[in-house]
Design a protein around this motif. Structure first.
Motif, PDB file in Angstrom:
ATOM      1  N   SER A  51      32.544  34.314  45.605  1.00  7.91           N
ATOM      2  CA  SER A  51      32.401  35.748  45.864  1.00  7.91           C
ATOM      3  C   SER A  51      33.756  36.456  45.914  1.00  7.91           C
ATOM      4  CB  SER A  51      31.634  35.980  47.160  1.00  7.91           C
ATOM      5  OG  SER A  51      32.292  35.360  48.258  1.00  7.91           O
ATOM      6  N   SER A  52      34.773  35.812  46.500  1.00  8.47           N
ATOM      7  CA  SER A  52      36.082  36.466  46.593  1.00  8.47           C
ATOM      8  C   SER A  52      36.698  36.665  45.216  1.00  8.47           C
ATOM      9  CB  SER A  52      37.027  35.635  47.475  1.00  8.47           C
ATOM     10  OG  SER A  52      37.191  34.325  46.944  1.00  8.47           O
ATOM     11  N   THR A  53      36.497  35.686  44.318  1.00 11.75           N
ATOM     12  CA  THR A  53      37.052  35.801  42.971  1.00 11.75           C
ATOM     13  C   THR A  53      36.275  36.817  42.154  1.00 11.75           C
ATOM     14  OG1 THR A  53      37.601  33.452  43.131  1.00 11.75           O
ATOM     15  CG2 THR A  53      37.851  34.473  40.976  1.00 11.75           C
ATOM     16  N   VAL A  54      34.959  36.858  42.353  1.00 12.25           N
ATOM     17  CA  VAL A  54      34.135  37.862  41.681  1.00 12.25           C
ATOM     18  C   VAL A  54      34.592  39.265  42.072  1.00 12.25           C
ATOM     19  CG1 VAL A  54      31.816  38.857  41.522  1.00 12.25           C
ATOM     20  CG2 VAL A  54      32.116  36.378  41.390  1.00 12.25           C
ATOM     21  N   SER A 153      52.278  43.980  43.897  1.00 15.83           N
ATOM     22  CA  SER A 153      51.312  44.733  44.701  1.00 15.83           C
ATOM     23  C   SER A 153      50.906  43.943  45.943  1.00 15.83           C
ATOM     24  CB  SER A 153      50.066  45.041  43.852  1.00 15.83           C
ATOM     25  OG  SER A 153      48.990  45.449  44.660  1.00 15.83           O
ATOM     26  N   LYS A 154      51.123  44.520  47.111  1.00 17.80           N
ATOM     27  CA  LYS A 154      50.723  43.857  48.354  1.00 17.80           C
ATOM     28  C   LYS A 154      49.209  43.649  48.395  1.00 17.80           C
ATOM     29  CE  LYS A 154      54.526  45.503  51.271  1.00 17.80           C
ATOM     30  NZ  LYS A 154      54.876  46.276  52.489  1.00 17.80           N
ATOM     31  N   GLU A 155      48.475  44.641  47.901  1.00 18.88           N
ATOM     32  CA  GLU A 155      47.016  44.536  47.912  1.00 18.88           C
ATOM     33  C   GLU A 155      46.548  43.375  47.045  1.00 18.88           C
ATOM     34  OE1 GLU A 155      43.033  47.301  47.174  1.00 18.88           O
ATOM     35  OE2 GLU A 155      44.968  47.918  46.323  1.00 18.88           O
ATOM     36  N   TYR A 156      47.088  43.275  45.844  1.00 20.27           N
ATOM     37  CA  TYR A 156      46.663  42.189  44.955  1.00 20.27           C
ATOM     38  C   TYR A 156      47.147  40.829  45.456  1.00 20.27           C
ATOM     39  CZ  TYR A 156      44.314  44.841  41.327  1.00 20.27           C
ATOM     40  OH  TYR A 156      43.393  45.604  40.640  1.00 20.27           O
ATOM     41  N   PHE A 160      44.570  37.810  45.771  1.00 21.38           N
ATOM     42  CA  PHE A 160      44.769  36.525  45.095  1.00 21.38           C
ATOM     43  C   PHE A 160      44.835  35.394  46.120  1.00 21.38           C
ATOM     44  CE2 PHE A 160      45.648  38.965  41.312  1.00 21.38           C
ATOM     45  CZ  PHE A 160      45.317  38.103  40.275  1.00 21.38           C
ATOM     46  N   TYR A 161      45.437  35.671  47.270  1.00 14.00           N
ATOM     47  CA  TYR A 161      45.480  34.660  48.334  1.00 14.00           C
ATOM     48  C   TYR A 161      44.062  34.315  48.803  1.00 14.00           C
ATOM     49  CZ  TYR A 161      46.551  32.271  52.695  1.00 14.00           C
ATOM     50  OH  TYR A 161      46.611  31.337  53.704  1.00 14.00           O
ATOM     51  N   LYS A 162      43.244  35.331  48.963  1.00 14.83           N
ATOM     52  CA  LYS A 162      41.868  35.124  49.414  1.00 14.83           C
ATOM     53  C   LYS A 162      41.067  34.318  48.403  1.00 14.83           C
ATOM     54  CE  LYS A 162      37.900  37.707  51.237  1.00 14.83           C
ATOM     55  NZ  LYS A 162      37.356  39.073  51.523  1.00 14.83           N
ATOM     56  N   SER A 163      41.359  34.514  47.118  1.00 13.26           N
ATOM     57  CA  SER A 163      40.594  33.850  46.064  1.00 13.26           C
ATOM     58  C   SER A 163      41.114  32.466  45.710  1.00 13.26           C
ATOM     59  CB  SER A 163      40.592  34.707  44.789  1.00 13.26           C
ATOM     60  OG  SER A 163      39.914  35.921  45.010  1.00 13.26           O
ATOM     61  N   PHE A 164      42.441  32.298  45.727  1.00  5.50           N
ATOM     62  CA  PHE A 164      43.021  31.068  45.189  1.00  5.50           C
ATOM     63  C   PHE A 164      43.848  30.258  46.184  1.00  5.50           C
ATOM     64  CE2 PHE A 164      42.458  33.968  41.547  1.00  5.50           C
ATOM     65  CZ  PHE A 164      41.639  33.173  40.750  1.00  5.50           C
ATOM     66  N   GLY A 165      43.935  30.735  47.412  1.00  9.20           N
ATOM     67  CA  GLY A 165      44.646  29.951  48.419  1.00  9.20           C
ATOM     68  C   GLY A 165      46.121  30.234  48.522  1.00  9.20           C
ATOM     69  N   LYS A 176      40.508  34.426  34.806  1.00 10.10           N
ATOM     70  CA  LYS A 176      39.362  33.772  35.446  1.00 10.10           C
ATOM     71  C   LYS A 176      38.626  34.745  36.355  1.00 10.10           C
ATOM     72  CE  LYS A 176      37.872  29.806  38.154  1.00 10.10           C
ATOM     73  NZ  LYS A 176      38.250  28.548  38.847  1.00 10.10           N
ATOM     74  N   ALA A 177      39.385  35.555  37.104  1.00  9.58           N
ATOM     75  CA  ALA A 177      38.749  36.533  37.989  1.00  9.58           C
ATOM     76  C   ALA A 177      37.922  37.528  37.186  1.00  9.58           C
ATOM     77  CB  ALA A 177      39.810  37.260  38.815  1.00  9.58           C
ATOM     78  N   LEU A 178      38.477  38.018  36.078  1.00  7.10           N
ATOM     79  CA  LEU A 178      37.728  38.952  35.237  1.00  7.10           C
ATOM     80  C   LEU A 178      36.469  38.298  34.680  1.00  7.10           C
ATOM     81  CD1 LEU A 178      40.648  40.710  33.309  1.00  7.10           C
ATOM     82  CD2 LEU A 178      39.007  41.832  34.835  1.00  7.10           C
ATOM     83  N   SER A 179      36.562  37.045  34.260  1.00  8.38           N
ATOM     84  CA  SER A 179      35.384  36.369  33.704  1.00  8.38           C
ATOM     85  C   SER A 179      34.337  36.136  34.782  1.00  8.38           C
ATOM     86  CB  SER A 179      35.776  35.051  33.033  1.00  8.38           C
ATOM     87  OG  SER A 179      36.087  34.051  33.979  1.00  8.38           O
TER      88      SER A 179
END
Length: 340
Positions: A51-54, A153-156, A160-165, A176-179
């Motif tokens: 879900s985080s990557t989506v 970007s601090k936001e990104y 990315f930390y939330k999605s990929f560690g 991968k996130a876009l897909s």
């Protein structure tokens, strides 16, 4: 204790019953599709949806930060209220009023597709985004420059930390996130789908059109996805302005000349104009092509060796059935819209 266990059992049975009633399958977090759909060809065991990557992909999809001048996003040519197509535009539009080479294909049911782009030049959805990002007339950006911008970007970095560690954006993670976001876009809520689930009935005109569809169209546009997602020469004349021979432009194999990826017939009301170059503004023009406009060539599909001739009533019935493939739920679903 017994009462608590009984309550949990009742809740489990209720949820199971609801899933049975709606006849849907849940795969890897969030890919939901009808049980009468075939198994996706995308390997979710190797690359499960998260879900985080989506949600990261969803934000990136709508962010012009990926284009060279911060004016064009993926959503510019793939609008959610148009079944992720660019209705009314025969060719894609990009930065600095650039015009692309082909009509922007609709984005839905990608998990069932082996190849991407009109010519099938991309064979993995996890790298597909590289094509429009790098295309000089679309987003016009070097993928490495786009990644550096994301890392500033601090936001990104947090996303990315939330999605990929960790907070590092890379081209692989970006794509991968876009897909992952695009893979969740499933069209399965048309009237046809309701009929399949026993929740609606076709009108007589739709029934007649369904039979005409099965007689004339189903070999290339197989149910329930309404495409094989293979390639075919459907008798279009060569566009000398675009110099586009389909797959041949990439392979230079004679058997690939004028072979283009077969689009789905779902959501035609939202995805006009039609064909790889958007040459037909209406479905009436499409039907006229199959009756009067087919150009014979060595790679012409066998099914089109003879024209498809329909009388006016049959045309109306066929169009009535095709209208039953439009998914109003998809084009209004808030989970596909831009994050606020």
């Amino acid at each position: 204790m017994i009462k608590s266990v009984f309550s949990k059992l009742k809740l489990f049975l209720a949820i199971s019953f609801l899933l049975l009633i709606f006849s849907y399958s849940l795969q890897d977090l969030s890919l939901i599709y009808p049980t009468y759909f075939p198994k996706p060809v995308y390997d979710f065991n190797k690359n499960p949806l998260e879900s985080s990557t989506v949600q990261l992909g969803r934000k990136l999809f709508y962010d012009p930060v990926l284009s060279r001048n911060n004016t064009i996003s993926c959503s510019t040519c793939h609008l959610s209220n148009q079944a992720f197509s660019h209705a009314g535009n025969h060719l894609s539009k990009g930065i600095e009023d650039g015009i692309g080479d082909r009509n922007s294909p609709a984005i839905f049911n990608l998990a069932w597709q082996k190849t991407f782009m009109w010519d099938g030049s991309v064979i993995n959805i996890d790298v597909q985004a590289l094509a429009p990002i790098n295309h000089p007339k679309e987003m016009g950006e070097d993928i490495n420059v786009a990644v550096r911008r994301l890392n500033q970007s601090k936001e990104y970095k947090a996303l990315f930390y939330k999605s990929f560690g960790d907070s590092l954006a890379t081209s692989e993670r970006l794509m991968k996130a876009l897909s992952q976001f695009q893979l969740t876009i499933v069209s399965a809520h048309s009237k046809y789908d309701k009929v399949k689930l026993g929740k609606a009935k076709f009108t007589q005109s739709e029934k007649n059109g369904y039979q005409l569809f099965k007689q004339n169209c189903s070999s290339c546009h197989q149910e329930p996805l309404f495409s094989t997602y293979e390639f075919a020469n459907n008798g279009l004349s060569y566009n000398s302005e675009l110099k586009d021979y389909g797959k041949w432009n990439k392979t230079f194999e004679s058997s690939d000349k004028m072979m283009f990826k077969i689009p789905s017939l779902r959501n035609l009301a939202y995805t006009y104009p039609y064909m790889h170059d958007g040459r037909f503004k209406t479905l009436y023009e499409v039907l006229d092509h199959y009756e009067n406009g087919i150009e014979k060539s060595a790679t012409l599909s066998k099914q089109l060796q003879k024209p498809i001739v329909l009388n006016p009533k049959e045309k109306e019935d066929l169009l009535a059935f095709l209208a039953a493939l439009n998914d109003s739920v998809l084009v209004s679903d808030l989970k596909y819209r831009k994050l606020k």
